[in-house]
Design an enzyme around this catalytic site. Structure first.
Site, PDB file in Angstrom:
ATOM      1  N   GLY A 263      -2.381   2.236   5.015  1.00  0.00           N
ATOM      2  CA  GLY A 263      -2.610   3.665   6.095  1.00  0.00           C
ATOM      3  C   GLY A 263      -1.098   4.194   7.088  1.00  0.00           C
TER       4      GLY A 263
ATOM      5  N   LYS B  61       5.447   9.721   1.952  1.00  0.00           N
ATOM      6  CA  LYS B  61       5.635  10.764   0.549  1.00  0.00           C
ATOM      7  C   LYS B  61       5.611   9.344  -0.159  1.00  0.00           C
ATOM      8  CE  LYS B  61       7.448  14.339   2.266  1.00  0.00           C
ATOM      9  NZ  LYS B  61       9.020  15.355   2.091  1.00  0.00           N
ATOM     10  N   GLY B  62       6.357   8.132   0.307  1.00  0.00           N
ATOM     11  CA  GLY B  62       5.930   6.701  -0.640  1.00  0.00           C
ATOM     12  C   GLY B  62       4.768   6.747  -1.268  1.00  0.00           C
ATOM     13  N   HIS B  63       3.808   6.208  -0.537  1.00  0.00           N
ATOM     14  CA  HIS B  63       2.852   5.899  -0.937  1.00  0.00           C
ATOM     15  C   HIS B  63       2.556   7.295  -1.376  1.00  0.00           C
ATOM     16  CE1 HIS B  63       2.797   4.366   3.065  1.00  0.00           C
ATOM     17  NE2 HIS B  63       1.909   3.358   2.312  1.00  0.00           N
TER      18      HIS B  63
ATOM     19  N   GLN C 214      -2.158 -10.787   7.728  1.00  0.00           N
ATOM     20  CA  GLN C 214      -1.166 -11.336   6.898  1.00  0.00           C
ATOM     21  C   GLN C 214       0.428 -10.745   8.217  1.00  0.00           C
ATOM     22  OE1 GLN C 214      -1.008  -7.642   4.160  1.00  0.00           O
ATOM     23  NE2 GLN C 214       0.520  -6.504   5.416  1.00  0.00           N
TER      24      GLN C 214
ATOM     25  N   GLY D 104       4.884   0.142  -4.493  1.00  0.00           N
ATOM     26  CA  GLY D 104       6.341   0.157  -4.370  1.00  0.00           C
ATOM     27  C   GLY D 104       7.114  -0.701  -4.157  1.00  0.00           C
TER      28      GLY D 104
ATOM     29  N   LYS E 259       9.893  -1.133  -2.277  1.00  0.00           N
ATOM     30  CA  LYS E 259      10.251  -1.612  -1.052  1.00  0.00           C
ATOM     31  C   LYS E 259       9.999  -2.543  -0.652  1.00  0.00           C
ATOM     32  CE  LYS E 259       8.583   0.249   2.846  1.00  0.00           C
ATOM     33  NZ  LYS E 259       8.575  -1.442   3.438  1.00  0.00           N
TER      34      LYS E 259
END
Length: 281
Positions: free
Chosen positions: A31, A35-37, A61, A149, A151
């Site tokens: 959540g 913009k990456g999601h 995690q 992603g 990242k």
């Protein structure tokens, strides 16, 4: 837009889609979408008949309780953002109890050593938590393609390894990092940064790009010492690690060979942990 909170209902719907040989794309998230999601969703919508996104802050995690408590939870805003991509995306937003029943613990995984590097050294148990939840989600959604992603490049490699070792029929797709105009990698944690800190955080990507240029002509040790010196000169940052590693094994190296390398970094700014990476080839 269909929003599901329990496993049984979403599995029943997706089973019907599978009967028609429709392809399922999946974007697992915690959540606080940015913009990456949304770029991952766009990739899934473009290449699959149906797209599912999960929104679940996974407690197993987090090895830092305070970090878990402060992690932004913005489901209503997230749903509005998802609608801007496609109103037919299926949302799975389960509770902790739905995913873990009464036992909120991780399974133990071996990722052939990928879990022992970088994030694994500084966040004990983190990748067991990642493996546990991603495996659960894959078993519920049964996607054809899953989008992550770059990242979180180490996480991407670990998910690929988990799929391989468990013979799961999922194609794991890595997607490029999206960045702010300053170069700062888009992250849900950025919401906790002040505007001033966001400007300062541009130093992370700037330093990575300089490291990539230096890597062409200098040794790994030279590049590493350069990066350390930059952050030493900016005491508002706390450099946790900078590593140059083999992309395939994630093992840090001091020797250049004919392989693909990536630089990885983790820093704290205003007690907020930020990670980034860059390909060096």
């Amino acid at each position: 837009m269909l929003i599901f909170n329990n496993k049984t209902d979403i599995k029943a719907l997706l089973a019907k889609h599978k009967e028609t040989n429709s392809t399922i794309g999946f974007v697992p998230t915690m959540g606080a979408l940015h913009k990456g999601h949304l770029s991952l969703l766009e990739e899934s919508v473009k290449n699959n008949d149906y797209t599912v996104i999960s929104i679940f802050v996974n407690p197993t995690q987090f090895n830092n309780t305070e970090d878990l408590e402060k992690y932004p939870r913005t489901l209503e805003a997230d749903v509005d953002k998802i609608k801007t991509v496609n109103d037919n995306i299926i949302v799975f937003a389960p509770t902790v109890k739905e995913m873990y029943d009464n036992e909120v613990t991780s399974a133990h995984f071996s990722f052939d050593g990928l879990e022992n590097q970088m994030e694994g050294q500084h966040r004990p148990g983190h990748f067991d938590g990642v493996g546990t939840i991603v495996k659960k989600l894959f078993e519920i959604v049964e996607p054809d393609n899953a989008y992550f992603g770059e990242k979180d490049f180490q996480q991407l490699q670990i998910v690929k390894k988990m799929v391989e070792k468990n013979s799961m029929p999922v194609n794991v797709v890595g997607c490029p990092i999206l960045r702010e105009t300053s170069g700062l990698a888009m992250s849900s944690r950025n919401e906790r940064l002040s505007d001033d800190d966001k400007n300062k955080a541009a130093l992370i990507y700037k330093t990575l790009t300089e490291a990539r240029q230096l890597f062409e002509k200098h040794t790994v040790d030279y590049v590493t010492e350069y990066v350390k010196s930059i952050f030493k000169a900016h005491p508002e940052f706390d450099l946790e690690y900078f590593e140059i590693a083999d992309e395939a094994t994630l093992i840090p190296t001091n020797i250049k060979e004919n392989k693909k390398y990536r630089a990885f970094i983790a820093v704290f700014l205003s007690n907020i942990r930020l990670i980034d990476n860059i390909s060096l080839n």
